[in-house]
Every structure is written in structure tokens, then in C-alpha cells.
Design a protein around this motif. Structure first.
Motif, PDB file in Angstrom:
ATOM      1  N   SER A 255      65.686  41.340 -22.414  1.00 57.45           N
ATOM      2  CA  SER A 255      64.304  41.293 -21.791  1.00 57.45           C
ATOM      3  C   SER A 255      64.432  41.217 -20.443  1.00 57.45           C
ATOM      4  N   THR A 256      64.898  40.401 -19.831  1.00 55.73           N
ATOM      5  CA  THR A 256      65.127  40.793 -18.383  1.00 55.73           C
ATOM      6  C   THR A 256      65.821  41.707 -17.866  1.00 55.73           C
ATOM      7  N   GLU A 257      66.338  42.537 -18.672  1.00 55.65           N
ATOM      8  CA  GLU A 257      67.213  43.893 -18.242  1.00 55.65           C
ATOM      9  C   GLU A 257      65.879  44.849 -18.256  1.00 55.65           C
ATOM     10  N   ASP A 258      65.388  44.748 -19.343  1.00 59.29           N
ATOM     11  CA  ASP A 258      63.933  45.659 -19.676  1.00 59.29           C
ATOM     12  C   ASP A 258      63.082  45.353 -18.529  1.00 59.29           C
ATOM     13  N   LEU A 259      62.700  44.297 -18.205  1.00 61.13           N
ATOM     14  CA  LEU A 259      61.811  43.961 -17.040  1.00 61.13           C
ATOM     15  C   LEU A 259      62.371  44.795 -15.650  1.00 61.13           C
ATOM     16  N   CYS A 260      63.441  44.537 -15.645  1.00 62.31           N
ATOM     17  CA  CYS A 260      64.184  45.019 -14.211  1.00 62.31           C
ATOM     18  C   CYS A 260      64.073  46.577 -14.160  1.00 62.31           C
ATOM     19  N   MET A 261      64.373  46.968 -15.320  1.00 57.98           N
ATOM     20  CA  MET A 261      64.442  48.642 -15.578  1.00 57.98           C
ATOM     21  C   MET A 261      62.859  49.062 -15.509  1.00 57.98           C
ATOM     22  N   TRP A 262      62.026  48.137 -15.824  1.00 60.54           N
ATOM     23  CA  TRP A 262      60.549  48.594 -15.660  1.00 60.54           C
ATOM     24  C   TRP A 262      60.096  48.780 -14.360  1.00 60.54           C
ATOM     25  N   VAL A 263      60.663  47.586 -13.496  1.00 64.62           N
ATOM     26  CA  VAL A 263      60.362  47.705 -12.072  1.00 64.62           C
ATOM     27  C   VAL A 263      60.776  48.822 -11.354  1.00 64.62           C
ATOM     28  N   VAL A 264      62.131  49.124 -11.667  1.00 65.20           N
ATOM     29  CA  VAL A 264      62.680  50.539 -11.062  1.00 65.20           C
ATOM     30  C   VAL A 264      61.706  51.629 -11.462  1.00 65.20           C
ATOM     31  N   GLY A 265      61.413  51.677 -12.707  1.00 64.04           N
ATOM     32  CA  GLY A 265      60.702  52.877 -13.269  1.00 64.04           C
ATOM     33  C   GLY A 265      59.259  52.963 -12.477  1.00 64.04           C
ATOM     34  N   GLN A 266      58.717  51.736 -11.845  1.00 65.85           N
ATOM     35  CA  GLN A 266      57.478  51.784 -11.267  1.00 65.85           C
ATOM     36  C   GLN A 266      57.459  52.283  -9.711  1.00 65.85           C
ATOM     37  N   GLY A 267      58.818  52.680  -9.318  1.00 64.35           N
ATOM     38  CA  GLY A 267      59.007  53.244  -8.080  1.00 64.35           C
ATOM     39  C   GLY A 267      59.334  52.248  -6.901  1.00 64.35           C
ATOM     40  N   TYR A 268      59.509  52.962  -5.812  1.00 58.51           N
ATOM     41  CA  TYR A 268      60.230  51.950  -4.565  1.00 58.51           C
ATOM     42  C   TYR A 268      59.241  51.065  -4.085  1.00 58.51           C
ATOM     43  N   GLY A 269      57.977  51.218  -4.101  1.00 56.16           N
ATOM     44  CA  GLY A 269      57.187  50.155  -3.751  1.00 56.16           C
ATOM     45  C   GLY A 269      57.242  48.912  -4.334  1.00 56.16           C
ATOM     46  N   LEU A 270      57.071  48.751  -5.611  1.00 55.36           N
ATOM     47  CA  LEU A 270      57.317  47.430  -6.318  1.00 55.36           C
ATOM     48  C   LEU A 270      58.562  47.087  -6.299  1.00 55.36           C
ATOM     49  N   TRP A 271      59.739  47.919  -6.534  1.00 49.28           N
ATOM     50  CA  TRP A 271      60.959  47.513  -6.370  1.00 49.28           C
ATOM     51  C   TRP A 271      61.427  46.822  -5.248  1.00 49.28           C
ATOM     52  N   SER A 272      60.898  47.506  -4.059  1.00 51.00           N
ATOM     53  CA  SER A 272      61.315  46.833  -2.755  1.00 51.00           C
ATOM     54  C   SER A 272      60.610  45.516  -2.358  1.00 51.00           C
ATOM     55  N   LEU A 273      59.506  45.263  -2.879  1.00 50.82           N
ATOM     56  CA  LEU A 273      58.690  43.878  -2.779  1.00 50.82           C
ATOM     57  C   LEU A 273      59.629  42.801  -3.619  1.00 50.82           C
ATOM     58  N   VAL A 274      60.169  43.448  -4.816  1.00 52.20           N
ATOM     59  CA  VAL A 274      61.052  42.298  -5.441  1.00 52.20           C
ATOM     60  C   VAL A 274      62.354  41.920  -4.700  1.00 52.20           C
ATOM     61  N   VAL A 275      63.003  43.121  -4.375  1.00 54.43           N
ATOM     62  CA  VAL A 275      64.225  43.142  -3.678  1.00 54.43           C
ATOM     63  C   VAL A 275      64.025  41.942  -2.372  1.00 54.43           C
ATOM     64  N   ALA A 276      62.789  42.359  -1.656  1.00 54.95           N
ATOM     65  CA  ALA A 276      62.768  41.694  -0.142  1.00 54.95           C
ATOM     66  C   ALA A 276      62.142  40.080  -0.525  1.00 54.95           C
ATOM     67  N   GLY A 277      61.946  39.723  -1.963  1.00 56.43           N
ATOM     68  CA  GLY A 277      61.454  38.447  -2.166  1.00 56.43           C
ATOM     69  C   GLY A 277      60.134  38.220  -2.085  1.00 56.43           C
ATOM     70  N   GLU A 278      59.457  39.308  -1.813  1.00 56.45           N
ATOM     71  CA  GLU A 278      57.849  38.998  -1.593  1.00 56.45           C
ATOM     72  C   GLU A 278      57.303  38.852  -2.870  1.00 56.45           C
ATOM     73  N   LEU A 279      57.884  39.466  -4.036  1.00 54.03           N
ATOM     74  CA  LEU A 279      57.220  39.059  -5.377  1.00 54.03           C
ATOM     75  C   LEU A 279      58.257  38.519  -6.033  1.00 54.03           C
ATOM     76  N   ARG A 280      57.887  37.532  -6.960  1.00 55.57           N
ATOM     77  CA  ARG A 280      58.980  36.870  -7.732  1.00 55.57           C
ATOM     78  C   ARG A 280      58.789  37.753  -9.058  1.00 55.57           C
ATOM     79  N   LEU A 281      60.341  37.691  -9.854  1.00 53.80           N
ATOM     80  CA  LEU A 281      60.144  38.539 -11.171  1.00 53.80           C
ATOM     81  C   LEU A 281      59.244  37.831 -11.928  1.00 53.80           C
ATOM     82  N   GLU A 282      58.984  36.517 -11.683  1.00 58.82           N
ATOM     83  CA  GLU A 282      58.151  35.803 -12.978  1.00 58.82           C
ATOM     84  C   GLU A 282      56.477  36.515 -12.810  1.00 58.82           C
ATOM     85  N   GLU A 283      56.464  36.575 -11.591  1.00 58.69           N
ATOM     86  CA  GLU A 283      54.878  37.488 -11.126  1.00 58.69           C
ATOM     87  C   GLU A 283      54.814  38.868 -11.717  1.00 58.69           C
ATOM     88  N   VAL A 284      55.976  39.418 -11.578  1.00 56.98           N
ATOM     89  CA  VAL A 284      56.029  41.006 -11.931  1.00 56.98           C
ATOM     90  C   VAL A 284      55.937  40.970 -13.382  1.00 56.98           C
TER      91      VAL A 284
END
Length: 119
Positions: free
Chosen positions: A34-63
């Protein structure tokens, strides 16, 4: 070439979390899958969301709340995934191996070789 794009897509997802750690959502720790599915979903949303998570501006729990439809899909500049591709007729095209080229070319604005140079 498609296989190389799939590897780049998966690399972007793996940069978000160690899937085996799971993500805690509402007190429950999600499974590795399920965590892998969530991460794949984040990538599918595009660079904007992905970069916020990578930078720590959004936690995976929030996403995860966004993924579950419990929170808005995010700030300005982050375009939502086209819901039409979620039509059951298109399920086979949602796999990373099939959609990754479009994600990297149109959502990440990044050439494959640029992504793979850092791997």
C-alpha cells in the motif's frame, strides 16, 4: 525504451520512502504494498506534488489523505491526475510501464537520459 522509463518512474517513487517502513494513516500502518502504491500515485500526480514530498514540505501521511480523497489535491500549480484514465476500460494502461513516458515528458518535463544519469 519503455522499460527504461519504467525504471525512472519507479526510481522517483522509491525516492519518497522506504516502502517496508509503511506509512501511518489514522493510526494504522499501511503495508509495504500500500505504501508503494501511494508513492507510485504521488509520482503519477507529477513533479509538483512529488517535489514537495521529497523536500519534506509534505509528509506521506498528509499525501495519503489526498490519495484517499479526504483532503484537497493540493496547492496551486499542482495539476490533478486526469480522472478519465481511471475509467475501468483503461486499467491496463495505468501501470508504470505504460504511463511513465507521458509522465516524464509532460508532467516532469524531463528527458529520460537526464533522470537516468543520476542513477
Amino acid at each position: 525504451m519503455l522499460e527504461a522509463f519504467a525504471l525512472a518512474y519507479e526510481s522517483a517513487a522509491e525516492s519518497l520512502a522506504d516502502f517496508s517502513d509503511g506509512v501511518s494513516v489514522d493510526g494504522d500502518v499501511w503495508s509495504e504494498d500500500s505504501t508503494e502504491d501511494l508513492c507510485m500515485w504521488v509520482v503519477g500526480q507529477g513533479y509538483g506534488l512529488w517535489s514537495l514530498v521529497v523536500a519534506g514540505e509534505l509528509r506521506l501521511e498528509e499525501v495519503a489523505q489526498m490519495h484517499l480523497g479526504r483532503a484537497p489535491l493540493l496547492p496551486e500549480g499542482v495539476a490533478p491526475w486526469d480522472g478519465d484514465v481511471s475509467d475501468p476500460e483503461h486499467r491496463g494502461y495505468q501501470s508504470p510501464g505504460a504511463i511513465v513516458h507521458g509522465v516524464y515528458r509532460t508532467r516532469f518535463a524531463e528527458e529520460l537520459h537526464e533522470r537516468l544519469e543520476g542513477m
